[in-house]
Structure formats: structure tokens, C-alpha cells
Design a protein around this motif. Sequence first.
Motif, PDB file in Angstrom:
ATOM      1  N   THR A 132       0.859  -1.176   0.000  1.00 39.39           N
ATOM      2  CA  THR A 132       0.000   0.000   0.000  1.00 39.39           C
ATOM      3  C   THR A 132       0.896   1.225   0.000  1.00 39.39           C
ATOM      4  O   THR A 132       1.839   1.311   0.789  1.00 39.39           O
ATOM      5  CB  THR A 132      -0.905   0.017   1.245  1.00 39.39           C
ATOM      6  OG1 THR A 132      -1.730  -1.149   1.201  1.00 39.39           O
ATOM      7  CG2 THR A 132      -1.787   1.264   1.279  1.00 39.39           C
ATOM      8  N   VAL A 134       1.207   4.943   0.848  1.00 41.63           N
ATOM      9  CA  VAL A 134       0.531   5.950   1.670  1.00 41.63           C
ATOM     10  C   VAL A 134       1.023   7.325   1.220  1.00 41.63           C
ATOM     11  O   VAL A 134       2.227   7.547   1.076  1.00 41.63           O
ATOM     12  CB  VAL A 134       0.829   5.726   3.165  1.00 41.63           C
ATOM     13  CG1 VAL A 134       0.073   6.740   4.023  1.00 41.63           C
ATOM     14  CG2 VAL A 134       0.467   4.306   3.564  1.00 41.63           C
ATOM     15  N   ARG A 139      -4.507   6.392   0.887  1.00 42.75           N
ATOM     16  CA  ARG A 139      -3.757   5.140   0.773  1.00 42.75           C
ATOM     17  C   ARG A 139      -4.116   4.512  -0.556  1.00 42.75           C
ATOM     18  O   ARG A 139      -5.284   4.369  -0.891  1.00 42.75           O
ATOM     19  CB  ARG A 139      -4.158   4.187   1.911  1.00 42.75           C
ATOM     20  CG  ARG A 139      -3.913   4.751   3.298  1.00 42.75           C
ATOM     21  CD  ARG A 139      -4.593   3.912   4.368  1.00 42.75           C
ATOM     22  NE  ARG A 139      -3.928   2.630   4.559  1.00 42.75           N
ATOM     23  CZ  ARG A 139      -2.892   2.454   5.369  1.00 42.75           C
ATOM     24  NH1 ARG A 139      -2.427   3.464   6.074  1.00 42.75           N
ATOM     25  NH2 ARG A 139      -2.330   1.274   5.489  1.00 42.75           N
ATOM     26  N   LEU A 140      -3.093   4.160  -1.310  1.00 45.84           N
ATOM     27  CA  LEU A 140      -3.336   3.582  -2.632  1.00 45.84           C
ATOM     28  C   LEU A 140      -2.783   2.164  -2.687  1.00 45.84           C
ATOM     29  O   LEU A 140      -1.638   1.923  -2.309  1.00 45.84           O
ATOM     30  CB  LEU A 140      -2.638   4.430  -3.701  1.00 45.84           C
ATOM     31  CG  LEU A 140      -3.211   5.812  -3.977  1.00 45.84           C
ATOM     32  CD1 LEU A 140      -2.149   6.714  -4.611  1.00 45.84           C
ATOM     33  CD2 LEU A 140      -4.410   5.684  -4.901  1.00 45.84           C
ATOM     34  N   LYS A 141      -3.596   1.237  -3.176  1.00 49.79           N
ATOM     35  CA  LYS A 141      -3.123  -0.123  -3.398  1.00 49.79           C
ATOM     36  C   LYS A 141      -2.173  -0.086  -4.597  1.00 49.79           C
ATOM     37  O   LYS A 141      -2.398   0.670  -5.558  1.00 49.79           O
ATOM     38  CB  LYS A 141      -4.298  -1.048  -3.699  1.00 49.79           C
ATOM     39  CG  LYS A 141      -5.165  -1.289  -2.488  1.00 49.79           C
ATOM     40  CD  LYS A 141      -4.596  -2.454  -1.693  1.00 49.79           C
ATOM     41  CE  LYS A 141      -5.378  -2.677  -0.408  1.00 49.79           C
ATOM     42  NZ  LYS A 141      -4.524  -3.203   0.664  1.00 49.79           N
TER      43      LYS A 141
END
Lengths: 282, 161
Positions: A132, A134, A139-141
Motif C-alpha cells: 500500500t 501511503v 492510501r493507494l493499493k
Amino acid sequence: MYPFKYHRPATVRQAANLLAKHEEARPIAGGHTLLPVMKQRLAAPPHLVDLSHIEGLGEIAMQGRALMIGAAATHAEVAGSATVQAAIPALAELAAEIGDPAVRHRGTIGGSLANNDPAADYPAAVLALGATIVTSKRRLKADQFFQGLFTTALDPDEIITKIMLPLPKKAAYCKFRNPASRYALVGVFVAKRPGDVRVAVTGAGADGVFRLSAAEAALQKRFHSKMLGGLHVAADGLTSDLHGSAAYRAHLIAVLTRRAVEAAQARPDKVAAQPAALEPVS
Amino acid sequence: MAKISLTVNGRAVTANVDPRTLLVQFLREQLRLTGSHVGCDTSQCGACVVHLDGKAVKSCTTLAVMADGHEVVTIEGLAPDGAALHPMQQAFYEHHGLQCGYCTPGMIMTAVDLVQRKGHELSEQTIRDELEGNLCRCTGYQNIVMAIAAGAKAMAPGGAA
């Protein structure tokens, strides 16, 4: 290099505000991609926001069951970190093979991810490990983050602050270097995670880093290189240039995936991270 | 212009620089420390390697403003004011680790950094791997590798060149 105004914020918030306020402002950490590009006048940001004075942005630590790496951690710091070596040795090894020693002293993981160079090593690890990313906003996968050559989900005023990496049971990275530039012609990161297997390929995709679903499906049944016997990688969608044809890269992907699985299999099985208990990998 | 204060070869330096000034430009053109060379200017060749807070970096790919508040050591700082050569310099001299000498300052700064990180007993393979970012277009690296192996030993406490 064209002139620019230099800013040195002390916090992520200040840095993000500066980026929002000044159009075409760019953040700089190690500068090992941005400065060469600016010297070639391929980029001419009127404002540079230096992230290197932000306290704690390069921290590396275990957070629960995940490894946290601050965005400003240099490749040398990741490679030399006993925490990383114990938690995800494949990642420390990958970092130790980026560029050369002087580059590793300056280049950062956040910078590498934000740049998303199609031949960069870190994107393969981050995508395969299901990390992930941050940022100053969210928060981006990893699966959402990488969006094509030199393209990510980041907004222009968004700053990566840390990368959260769930611990795999086993992982390994294998790359075939261009003999001249030493960049990855193809690199494959394989991660056997508690619930699934993920395989990510860098250097080869015409759209940048991508997951190799055929190999993932085969390895899901059993994590063994034998399962890749019938693996056929299509050349469609792969890069073809003076360094290698798409067919050559497709062949390399299959070979390197097998080697990465073999390297991962050779590692001791791991249940939980015990940084002090495991031998660091040099 | 930006005002920067840093330590260069042990001496405090304060100067005004255009933010786009590269560290190597600042060292060469403002401080007249011309030992650090600009070879490729693309962070590949390593002729510009200096130590920033004790670590080898390419000064052609570092802004002078980013060295503000930090400590820089250049090749001139290894043997200040005509003192005896640094053991690594002496080893390059004795093993003829150079021809034209253009890459030599970067080679030596990289070598000293390497010894600081990996110790005094360096295998040939280690040295060759670690020289990935330093190009020499004259020799074949053979004598450079020999010089670094010898210089590493000589840098050990009580070591002889």
C-alpha cells in the motif's frame, strides 16, 4: 538547466501546500531522476520542493505485521537495513542492485515509485508484494497506483509518505541486466503470500510494470518451479527496442520467473517477522 | 540566489548560489576545487564523486543547495595542504591505477567509501562490482582493482601501503 525557485519545507503538509500553490512545481528527494531530466531540459519545473529536510520521512520499521518504509529512505538504507533484511530479504537484495553505490546513496524508494520508470526495480516488488502506498492524501493499493509509463495515480500535489509492505512467506527478485546500462531488461518479482501468489514484471511491459496472471495461477496451485513448465508468455504488449525484441523479453520473463521461484523456494519458510532472530542477508 | 553554509574539506564555507547550481559546479567554479571532474554529466561515469556526510555521491547530480548544512569531502580533502598522500592515493600511485588521470579522483573517492562500508579485505569481484558507477576509458580496470585492494589493506589501522 533552466532556473527555478527552490523551497525547503519542514513538513509533508507544507510541501503539499507548496506543490498545490505553484503550478508545475515538482518535489525532489534524491534527485536522481529529476535532475538528469532537468539538465537535459526535458523538464523545466519553475519550482522545486525539496523533501529531504522533512523529519522522519526516511524511517524504516515494522508496523504490526507489515514492513513500513518511509518514502525518503535511500536504496542504500533499504539494502542495509537489518529490519528489511529480516522481514523481506528479497527487497533488501533488490535495493542493493539498483544503479551503483553513489546512486544508491541518494535515490529514494518514494522517488522511484513516483517516477514509475518502466525499467525501475521497485515497482515490481511493490506490485508483487501487494503493498500500500501511503500519500499525503490517501492510501493507494499498488494495483491502482501504477498506471502506465511514467504515470501513477498521484495528483500533482500529492506526496508519497511511506510504503506499507505486508510480509510474504517467501519472495525473490531476479533481473536480467542490460549489459551496457545495467538497467533491468526484464525483472521478475515473485511473492508467495499467506493467501495467494503474485508475480510482477518490470522492464518488459509497453505500459510499464504488470502482473503475470498465468504464472500466478499456476503457482497458486503449488509454489514450485515445476508448475511453470507449460508457462508461455505472449510477446503482445511487451516492449520492443534496440535492446531486445518483444519475443526476447517474453522468453526472459519465463526464464526469470522460474529462477525467481527457485530462489524463493530456497529460502526458509517464514511465519512472522522476527528481525533479531534471522540472519541478515548480505 | 540562495545562501548556503556547509563544511568542505573540514572548512566552514558560506556562499550565495543560484539554486540550479550543481554541487560539482559549486566546488569547481566557486571554491576552485577542481579535483572533482565532470565527465559525462549524466551520473554514469563517477568522475565527480565526492563524499556527502561520509557517503560517496555524484556531485553532478546533487544541487549545491541540497548540500546546505552538510559536510562535503573532495579529493583535495584526502591529503590536505600537501600532506602525505592518503593510503588509497598512494596505492593508485604505486600500482599505476591510472593513465590519463581524469577518472582518478572519482575512483579514489569511491574506493575510500567502499572501504568504509565493506572493510579492508576486498575480493576482486567485490571491487569490480562496486566500480559499476565509475568509468575509466584508458585502462582495463586491472591496475585500478589492484590499487583499491592494496589501498584497502593500507587503510587498516597499522596497515602498510
